[in-house]
Design an enzyme around this catalytic site. Structure first.
Site, PDB file in Angstrom:
ATOM      1  N   ASN A 116     -86.921   3.146  17.198  1.00  0.00           N
ATOM      2  CA  ASN A 116     -86.396   4.503  16.547  1.00  0.00           C
ATOM      3  C   ASN A 116     -85.132   4.626  16.925  1.00  0.00           C
ATOM      4  O   ASN A 116     -84.648   4.858  18.166  1.00  0.00           O
ATOM      5  CB  ASN A 116     -87.488   5.907  17.770  1.00  0.00           C
ATOM      6  CG  ASN A 116     -86.754   7.044  17.346  1.00  0.00           C
ATOM      7  OD1 ASN A 116     -86.047   7.219  16.243  1.00  0.00           O
ATOM      8  ND2 ASN A 116     -87.219   8.011  18.004  1.00  0.00           N
TER       9      ASN A 116
ATOM     10  N   LYS B 147     -82.955   6.968  16.048  1.00  0.00           N
ATOM     11  CA  LYS B 147     -82.585   8.381  16.168  1.00  0.00           C
ATOM     12  C   LYS B 147     -81.106   8.512  15.202  1.00  0.00           C
ATOM     13  O   LYS B 147     -81.104   8.012  14.208  1.00  0.00           O
ATOM     14  CB  LYS B 147     -82.157   8.603  17.646  1.00  0.00           C
ATOM     15  CG  LYS B 147     -83.507   8.272  18.388  1.00  0.00           C
ATOM     16  CD  LYS B 147     -83.523   8.884  19.797  1.00  0.00           C
ATOM     17  CE  LYS B 147     -84.648   8.386  20.612  1.00  0.00           C
ATOM     18  NZ  LYS B 147     -84.804   8.892  21.986  1.00  0.00           N
TER      19      LYS B 147
ATOM     20  N   HIS C 223     -91.712  13.822  17.061  1.00  0.00           N
ATOM     21  CA  HIS C 223     -90.971  13.357  18.144  1.00  0.00           C
ATOM     22  C   HIS C 223     -90.210  14.527  19.189  1.00  0.00           C
ATOM     23  O   HIS C 223     -90.059  15.660  18.510  1.00  0.00           O
ATOM     24  CB  HIS C 223     -89.798  12.652  17.732  1.00  0.00           C
ATOM     25  CG  HIS C 223     -89.128  11.866  18.795  1.00  0.00           C
ATOM     26  ND1 HIS C 223     -87.934  12.427  19.484  1.00  0.00           N
ATOM     27  CD2 HIS C 223     -89.331  10.405  19.260  1.00  0.00           C
ATOM     28  CE1 HIS C 223     -87.713  11.438  20.492  1.00  0.00           C
ATOM     29  NE2 HIS C 223     -88.207  10.464  19.995  1.00  0.00           N
TER      30      HIS C 223
ATOM     31  N   GLU D 135     -87.574  15.297  20.374  1.00  0.00           N
ATOM     32  CA  GLU D 135     -86.302  15.725  19.831  1.00  0.00           C
ATOM     33  C   GLU D 135     -86.458  16.660  19.099  1.00  0.00           C
ATOM     34  O   GLU D 135     -85.935  17.670  18.721  1.00  0.00           O
ATOM     35  CB  GLU D 135     -85.452  14.765  19.650  1.00  0.00           C
ATOM     36  CG  GLU D 135     -84.847  14.056  21.202  1.00  0.00           C
ATOM     37  CD  GLU D 135     -84.760  12.259  20.794  1.00  0.00           C
ATOM     38  OE1 GLU D 135     -84.499  11.849  19.704  1.00  0.00           O
ATOM     39  OE2 GLU D 135     -84.803  11.720  21.946  1.00  0.00           O
TER      40      GLU D 135
ATOM     41  N   GLU E 243     -95.095   9.734  24.324  1.00  0.00           N
ATOM     42  CA  GLU E 243     -93.864   9.681  24.812  1.00  0.00           C
ATOM     43  C   GLU E 243     -93.686  11.009  26.061  1.00  0.00           C
ATOM     44  O   GLU E 243     -93.499  12.101  25.439  1.00  0.00           O
ATOM     45  CB  GLU E 243     -92.924   9.585  23.540  1.00  0.00           C
ATOM     46  CG  GLU E 243     -93.055   8.565  22.674  1.00  0.00           C
ATOM     47  CD  GLU E 243     -91.749   8.354  21.990  1.00  0.00           C
ATOM     48  OE1 GLU E 243     -91.040   7.345  22.177  1.00  0.00           O
ATOM     49  OE2 GLU E 243     -91.327   9.463  21.466  1.00  0.00           O
TER      50      GLU E 243
ATOM     51  N   GLY F  93     -85.074   8.410  27.222  1.00  0.00           N
ATOM     52  CA  GLY F  93     -83.716   8.364  27.779  1.00  0.00           C
ATOM     53  C   GLY F  93     -83.117   8.531  29.045  1.00  0.00           C
ATOM     54  O   GLY F  93     -81.789   8.567  29.147  1.00  0.00           O
TER      55      GLY F  93
ATOM     56  N   SER G 277     -88.100   5.039  27.698  1.00  0.00           N
ATOM     57  CA  SER G 277     -87.421   3.838  28.484  1.00  0.00           C
ATOM     58  C   SER G 277     -88.330   2.659  28.862  1.00  0.00           C
ATOM     59  O   SER G 277     -87.976   2.067  29.804  1.00  0.00           O
ATOM     60  CB  SER G 277     -87.193   4.639  29.947  1.00  0.00           C
ATOM     61  OG  SER G 277     -86.230   5.768  30.018  1.00  0.00           O
TER      62      SER G 277
HETATM   63  P1  PGA Z   1     -85.728   5.848  24.619  1.00  0.00           P
HETATM   64  O1  PGA Z   1     -86.418   6.596  23.583  1.00  0.00           O
HETATM   65  O2  PGA Z   1     -86.653   4.292  24.663  1.00  0.00           O
HETATM   66  O3  PGA Z   1     -84.155   5.753  24.591  1.00  0.00           O
HETATM   67  O4  PGA Z   1     -86.488   6.504  26.207  1.00  0.00           O
HETATM   68  C1  PGA Z   1     -87.665   6.651  23.279  1.00  0.00           C
HETATM   69  C2  PGA Z   1     -88.093   7.735  22.017  1.00  0.00           C
HETATM   70  O5  PGA Z   1     -87.570   8.538  22.129  1.00  0.00           O
HETATM   71  O6  PGA Z   1     -88.813   7.274  21.239  1.00  0.00           O
END
Ligand code: PGA
Length: 266
Positions: free
Chosen positions: A12, A14, A99, A101, A171, A177, A228
């Site tokens: 992903n 983003k 997601h 976000e 998630e 992140g 992560s």
């Molecule tokens: P990350 O994001 O691997 O940077 O933690 C995962 C995601 O939001 O899909």
């Protein structure tokens, strides 16, 4: 990991990589990642870079592409939005919905996410419903109720005939992140809750026999872990019970680390 199915490794990106950067990433990654390594590799670029990324990988049918978000409608006066049929036209075969976000930055509600999920499924894309609790919800003992609510509200809006096409990504918001991945034990437990919530929703909607709603239907419910995931923990996560793949943000942005994750074995 599910023995029968290949793991799904999903990147992903983003809001990273315009078309040129996406194309040059693909060149670098494809050199590092030989075809047919056993996993299903899916890349979710920003929609403006989808065609360029796909074009750079045209010779590689083993790499699939997806869209990070779609509007709840097929077309119309919705400035700035992208629809699921358009994403399919651009070469996407997968789509994310829900997601964290989108939920937290853009205010996507469970109801909207369900409509996006249904639109993805209706357009023939493989929808991935993202769910997960905040730290506060976890600390308040609301892990299970949060996941159940998110699954039921969204999956309940997908027509019954298409519910089986949905995949899930657990998630936890506190792991995205932050460098603080869930432990394999915590992830496995949450994946069990996701599967249970899916089965419950399918049953209450009268799932077709032999589907994910049947008593033995676990093999149809694919649940990825995200938050992560990095090269150093990918193999352990993939080896944990009930983890069918990874949805990776930060560590998917460099060809080397993404290739390392794609080479990880459960
Ligand atoms: P990350 O994001 O691997 O940077 O933690 C995962 C995601 O939001 O899909």
């Amino acid at each position: 990991m599910n023995e029968v199915h290949r793991p799904v490794l999903a990147a992903n990106w983003k809001m990273h990589k315009g078309p040129r950067e996406a194309a040059s990433f693909m060149e670098g990654f494809l050199n590092l990642h030989p075809p047919a390594r056993g996993a299903i590799v899916v890349i979710f670029p920003p929609s403006i870079s989808l065609v360029a990324a796909r074009h750079a990988a045209l010779a590689r049918t083993d790499i699939e592409f997806g869209v990070q978000n779609v509007h709840t409608r097929e077309s119309g006066a919705h400035t700035g939005a992208v629809s699921a049929p358009m994403a399919a036209d651009a070469g996407a075969t997968w789509g994310l919905a829900g997601h964290s976000e989108r939920r937290h930055e853009f205010g996507d509600t469970d109801e909207m996410i369900g409509r996006r999920l249904a639109m993805l499924a209706d357009s023939g894309l493989r929808p991935v419903l993202c769910v997960g609790e905040t730290l506060e919800e976890r600390e308040n003992g609301q892990l299970e109720s949060t996941i159940r609510r998110q699954v039921e509200a969204a999956l309940g809006q997908v027509p019954q005939s298409r519910q089986e096409s949905v995949l899930y990504a657990y998630e936890p918001v506190w792991a995205i992140g932050t460098g603080l991945a869930a432990s394999e034990t915590d992830a496995s437990e949450a994946h069990g809750i996701v599967r249970d919530a899916v089965r419950g929703t399918l049953r209450s909607g009268g799932a077709p026999s032999g589907s994910a709603g049947s008593a033995t239907g676990d093999e149809h419910i694919t649940v990825l872990y995200g938050g992560s995931a990095v090269p150093s923990n990918a193999s352990d996560l993939l080896a944990a019970p009930g983890i069918d793949g990874l949805l990776v943000g930060g560590a998917s942005l460099e060809p080397e680390s993404w290739a390392a994750i794609c080479a990880a074995r459960g």
